[in-house]
Design a protein around this motif. Structure first.
Motif, PDB file in Angstrom:
ATOM      1  N   GLU A 280       8.767  -4.978 -17.743  1.00 18.84           N
ATOM      2  CA  GLU A 280       9.306  -4.029 -18.716  1.00 18.84           C
ATOM      3  C   GLU A 280       8.239  -3.011 -19.121  1.00 18.84           C
ATOM      4  N   GLY A 281       8.660  -1.720 -19.179  1.00 15.97           N
ATOM      5  CA  GLY A 281       7.735  -0.649 -19.523  1.00 15.97           C
ATOM      6  C   GLY A 281       7.771   0.461 -18.493  1.00 15.97           C
ATOM      7  N   GLY A 282       6.838   1.400 -18.580  1.00 16.95           N
ATOM      8  CA  GLY A 282       6.789   2.540 -17.687  1.00 16.95           C
ATOM      9  C   GLY A 282       5.839   2.318 -16.525  1.00 16.95           C
ATOM     10  N   HIS A 283       6.260   2.702 -15.329  1.00 18.37           N
ATOM     11  CA  HIS A 283       5.458   2.521 -14.117  1.00 18.37           C
ATOM     12  C   HIS A 283       5.498   3.829 -13.325  1.00 18.37           C
ATOM     13  N   SER A 284       4.347   4.431 -13.103  1.00 20.50           N
ATOM     14  CA  SER A 284       4.268   5.730 -12.445  1.00 20.50           C
ATOM     15  C   SER A 284       4.332   5.586 -10.931  1.00 20.50           C
ATOM     16  N   LEU A 285       4.958   6.582 -10.301  1.00 18.70           N
ATOM     17  CA  LEU A 285       4.937   6.759  -8.858  1.00 18.70           C
ATOM     18  C   LEU A 285       4.026   7.953  -8.582  1.00 18.70           C
ATOM     19  N   TYR A 286       3.115   7.804  -7.623  1.00 19.98           N
ATOM     20  CA  TYR A 286       2.090   8.815  -7.383  1.00 19.98           C
ATOM     21  C   TYR A 286       2.157   9.338  -5.952  1.00 19.98           C
ATOM     22  N   HIS A 287       1.827  10.619  -5.816  1.00 22.56           N
ATOM     23  CA  HIS A 287       1.430  11.162  -4.520  1.00 22.56           C
ATOM     24  C   HIS A 287      -0.090  11.159  -4.480  1.00 22.56           C
ATOM     25  N   LEU A 288      -0.665  10.524  -3.466  1.00 23.09           N
ATOM     26  CA  LEU A 288      -2.112  10.422  -3.366  1.00 23.09           C
ATOM     27  C   LEU A 288      -2.645  11.664  -2.674  1.00 23.09           C
ATOM     28  N   ALA A 289      -2.936  12.684  -3.483  1.00 19.73           N
ATOM     29  CA  ALA A 289      -3.493  13.928  -2.964  1.00 19.73           C
ATOM     30  C   ALA A 289      -4.956  13.719  -2.594  1.00 19.73           C
ATOM     31  N   HIS A 290      -5.561  14.733  -1.973  1.00 17.87           N
ATOM     32  CA  HIS A 290      -6.940  14.600  -1.499  1.00 17.87           C
ATOM     33  C   HIS A 290      -7.922  14.364  -2.652  1.00 17.87           C
ATOM     34  N   ASP A 291      -7.690  15.044  -3.764  1.00 15.70           N
ATOM     35  CA  ASP A 291      -8.674  14.963  -4.843  1.00 15.70           C
ATOM     36  C   ASP A 291      -8.324  13.949  -5.917  1.00 15.70           C
ATOM     37  N   ARG A 292      -7.025  13.730  -6.168  1.00 17.11           N
ATOM     38  CA  ARG A 292      -6.648  12.811  -7.238  1.00 17.11           C
ATOM     39  C   ARG A 292      -5.190  12.415  -7.072  1.00 17.11           C
TER      40      ARG A 292
ATOM     41  N   GLY B 273       0.813  -1.207   0.000  1.00 17.25           N
ATOM     42  CA  GLY B 273       0.000   0.000   0.000  1.00 17.25           C
ATOM     43  C   GLY B 273       0.845   1.255   0.000  1.00 17.25           C
ATOM     44  N   PRO B 274       0.196   2.426   0.124  1.00 18.54           N
ATOM     45  CA  PRO B 274       0.927   3.694   0.120  1.00 18.54           C
ATOM     46  C   PRO B 274       1.858   3.816   1.318  1.00 18.54           C
ATOM     47  N   LEU B 275       2.905   4.599   1.144  1.00 18.91           N
ATOM     48  CA  LEU B 275       3.850   4.890   2.217  1.00 18.91           C
ATOM     49  C   LEU B 275       3.707   6.371   2.559  1.00 18.91           C
ATOM     50  N   VAL B 276       3.467   6.667   3.832  1.00 18.06           N
ATOM     51  CA  VAL B 276       3.221   8.034   4.281  1.00 18.06           C
ATOM     52  C   VAL B 276       4.499   8.595   4.884  1.00 18.06           C
ATOM     53  N   LEU B 277       4.903   9.774   4.405  1.00 17.14           N
ATOM     54  CA  LEU B 277       6.100  10.435   4.919  1.00 17.14           C
ATOM     55  C   LEU B 277       5.756  11.849   5.361  1.00 17.14           C
ATOM     56  N   SER B 278       5.887  12.102   6.654  1.00 17.43           N
ATOM     57  CA  SER B 278       5.805  13.457   7.171  1.00 17.43           C
ATOM     58  C   SER B 278       7.024  14.239   6.692  1.00 17.43           C
ATOM     59  N   PRO B 279       6.946  15.573   6.643  1.00 10.51           N
ATOM     60  CA  PRO B 279       8.151  16.334   6.348  1.00 10.51           C
ATOM     61  C   PRO B 279       9.312  15.904   7.237  1.00 10.51           C
ATOM     62  N   ALA B 280      10.474  15.651   6.606  1.00 11.59           N
ATOM     63  CA  ALA B 280      11.737  15.261   7.242  1.00 11.59           C
ATOM     64  C   ALA B 280      11.870  13.759   7.489  1.00 11.59           C
ATOM     65  N   GLU B 281      10.826  12.970   7.304  1.00 16.25           N
ATOM     66  CA  GLU B 281      10.961  11.529   7.494  1.00 16.25           C
ATOM     67  C   GLU B 281      11.705  10.897   6.317  1.00 16.25           C
ATOM     68  N   ARG B 282      12.406   9.793   6.617  1.00 18.71           N
ATOM     69  CA  ARG B 282      13.103   9.023   5.581  1.00 18.71           C
ATOM     70  C   ARG B 282      12.815   7.540   5.764  1.00 18.71           C
ATOM     71  N   TYR B 283      12.812   6.843   4.642  1.00 14.32           N
ATOM     72  CA  TYR B 283      12.712   5.391   4.635  1.00 14.32           C
ATOM     73  C   TYR B 283      13.752   4.831   3.684  1.00 14.32           C
ATOM     74  N   ASP B 284      14.336   3.706   4.059  1.00 16.31           N
ATOM     75  CA  ASP B 284      15.115   2.877   3.140  1.00 16.31           C
ATOM     76  C   ASP B 284      14.280   1.638   2.842  1.00 16.31           C
ATOM     77  N   LEU B 285      14.048   1.380   1.567  1.00 16.21           N
ATOM     78  CA  LEU B 285      13.235   0.248   1.135  1.00 16.21           C
ATOM     79  C   LEU B 285      14.038  -0.667   0.241  1.00 16.21           C
ATOM     80  N   VAL B 286      13.595  -1.905   0.134  1.00 17.04           N
ATOM     81  CA  VAL B 286      14.025  -2.821  -0.924  1.00 17.04           C
ATOM     82  C   VAL B 286      12.835  -3.042  -1.837  1.00 17.04           C
ATOM     83  N   LEU B 287      13.054  -2.844  -3.126  1.00 11.77           N
ATOM     84  CA  LEU B 287      12.017  -2.996  -4.142  1.00 11.77           C
ATOM     85  C   LEU B 287      12.496  -4.050  -5.136  1.00 11.77           C
ATOM     86  N   ASP B 288      11.763  -5.148  -5.262  1.00 18.75           N
ATOM     87  CA  ASP B 288      12.089  -6.201  -6.220  1.00 18.75           C
ATOM     88  C   ASP B 288      11.236  -6.023  -7.475  1.00 18.75           C
ATOM     89  N   ILE B 289      11.887  -5.724  -8.580  1.00 24.19           N
ATOM     90  CA  ILE B 289      11.171  -5.504  -9.838  1.00 24.19           C
ATOM     91  C   ILE B 289      10.928  -6.857 -10.505  1.00 24.19           C
TER      92      ILE B 289
END
Length: 460
Positions: A272-284, A251-267
């Motif tokens: 193959e192709g384009g994959h968008s990263l989104y900020h889930l704003a209130h409206d869209r 699911g989404p990852l929430v970051l307050s200002p100044a927070e950091r995360y180190d993640l492992v992402l297995d592709i």
């Protein structure tokens, strides 16, 4: 000899060479020159025009764990400033807080920061003088402290998330800085999102790769809700402190200002192709970056990732704390604040607003003369944070990491910055560390400047 052993011997040698004076040993420390300046770069303007920002002569700092270094900061900006080494456990005199640990660096002058990174991880350096203004100008840079041995990943990717407010001319809207209405609400919000100071950049990777993803929210006040592709993801570290066992995340990852995360992402192999990263704003959802995955790296299925090496952080003793206190956070729009002490005087709300103070900690607005707490190094401290306001707050404690019992996070995470929803009561626990005066404040920076700031005093 392993690299970690060489670094330890090198550091020890700086402290124990027979017949070498202390001044000579200090003079031999490696030194890095960091210039803070104004410049125009084609960083992120959607129109293609350069945007005038404040920055440094480099976009990233990489240091080594346990290796002492001097960083000479030269202020080429039109006003005084400092640099705070956010999340790093440093000597108090090096913490970079204007008016508390050092005088601001005047224009044209320089200051020598001497650091020995205790912890490996993802951190950042940012202005801590007129922070609401200088951070909005972009006066920060990410900071990575490398482990002695590289982590087993095919690729490392740093994502610095930020939002900026541009005017009709495509430049920073500096005229809106200091807007009291925003200070009383959620803080300053921008109208363009960036990753690594670029507008919707393309990031490269290959199918089948294991990626170490470093995330930092550098915004003044915006809480980032990052939606990554739905691939196997694990949390390696939070605010620079590794988890004993990487925790799978969905699911989404929430970051307050100044927070950091180190993640492992297995592709996946078939990604193959384009994959968008989104900020889930209130409206869209708002696309922040595009991960462009090319042909397969030819890697077989992978086991769960190994943990990062533990940092030398003191564990919490299983006993009653030496100090327990409550911190009540009040004020803001639709809040109940009616009066507070400001600079030693009790003021009503109208007088506080005249002083641009809208928030309070335990009935005190702004940086108080007396500390919230006095403790000795090694003592166990518990502070119960109570968000008695209508707004979320990202609470940051300088020079320390703490454990917290919060429903917004998985258990067992160490924090230096903690997001609190309205109405939350969250006890935090930590062992008092280096001596000195350590700031405690909301990292929605407009909340700090308008009242939400205090400090603790640690003395032997």
């Amino acid at each position: 000899m392993k690299r970690r052993d060489l670094l330890k011997l090198s550091a020890a040698g700086l402290l124990a060479v027979p017949g070498m004076a202390l001044a000579d040993r200090i003079a031999e420390l490696p030194r890095l020159r960091l210039e803070l300046r104004r410049e125009q770069r084609h960083w992120f303007a959607p129109s293609g025009d350069p945007v005038a920002l404040w920055g440094a002569n480099r976009d990233l700092l990489r240091l080594h764990q346990h290796q002492p270094i001097e960083i000479e900061v030269i202020n080429l900006l039109p006003e005084p400033t400092t640099l705070h080494w956010h999340g790093m456990r440093v000597d108090n005199a090096m913490d970079g807080v204007s008016g508390l640990t050092q005088a601001p660096i005047p224009p044209g002058e320089r200051f020598l920061y001497r650091l020995t990174p205790q912890d490996a991880g993802t951190f950042w350096a940012h202005a801590h003088h007129r922070t609401y203004e200088q951070l909005a100008h972009g006066l920060y840079l990410p900071l990575i402290v490398e482990e002695a041995e590289p982590y087993a990943a095919d690729r490392e990717q740093l994502l610095v998330l930020d939002d900026w407010r541009l005017g009709r001319d495509g430049q920073l809207d500096t005229g809106s800085l200091g807007n009291l209405h925003e200070w009383a609400h959620g803080g300053r919000m921008g109208n363009i999102l960036t990753v690594n100071r670029q507008h919707r950049p393309r990031l490269g990777a290959r199918a089948g790769e294991r990626v170490r993803l470093r995330l930092l929210n550098a915004a003044n006040a915006r809480i980032m809700v990052l939606q990554l592709p739905e691939w196997p993801i694990w949390i390696l570290a939070k605010d620079g402190q590794p988890l004993a066992t990487p925790r799978e995340h969905k699911g989404p990852l929430v970051l307050s200002p100044a927070e950091r995360y180190d993640l492992v992402l297995d592709i996946p192999e078939d990604a193959e192709g384009g994959h968008s990263l989104y900020h889930l704003a209130h409206d869209r959802p708002l696309e922040t970056a595009l991960l462009q995955v090319s042909g397969s790296a030819g890697t077989a299925a992978r086991p769960a990732p190994a943990p990062l090496p533990a940092n030398p952080l003191a564990s919490l003793p299983a006993r009653a704390p030496d100090h327990h206190l409550q911190l009540d956070m009040t004020g803001g729009a639709m809040g109940s604040l009616r009066q507070a002490v400001y600079r030693g005087q009790m003021l009503g709300i109208d007088a506080l607003v005249q002083q641009r103070q809208i928030w309070a900690f335990n009935g005190v607005a702004g940086l108080p003369e007396q500390p919230l707490l006095r403790a000795r190094p090694g003592e166990l401290v518990e502070i119960e944070l109570h968000n008695d306001t209508r707004w979320p707050h990202g609470m940051h404690l300088h020079g320390h990491h703490f454990l917290a019992e919060s429903g917004l996070y998985p258990s067992g995470l160490w924090h230096d910055t903690l997001l609190m929803a309205r109405g939350d009561r969250v006890p935090i626990r930590f062992v008092a560390g280096n001596e000195g005066r350590w700031l405690l404040h909301c990292h929605m920076i407009e909340h700090q400047v308008s009242g939400m700031v205090s400090w603790i005093d640690i003395r032997a």
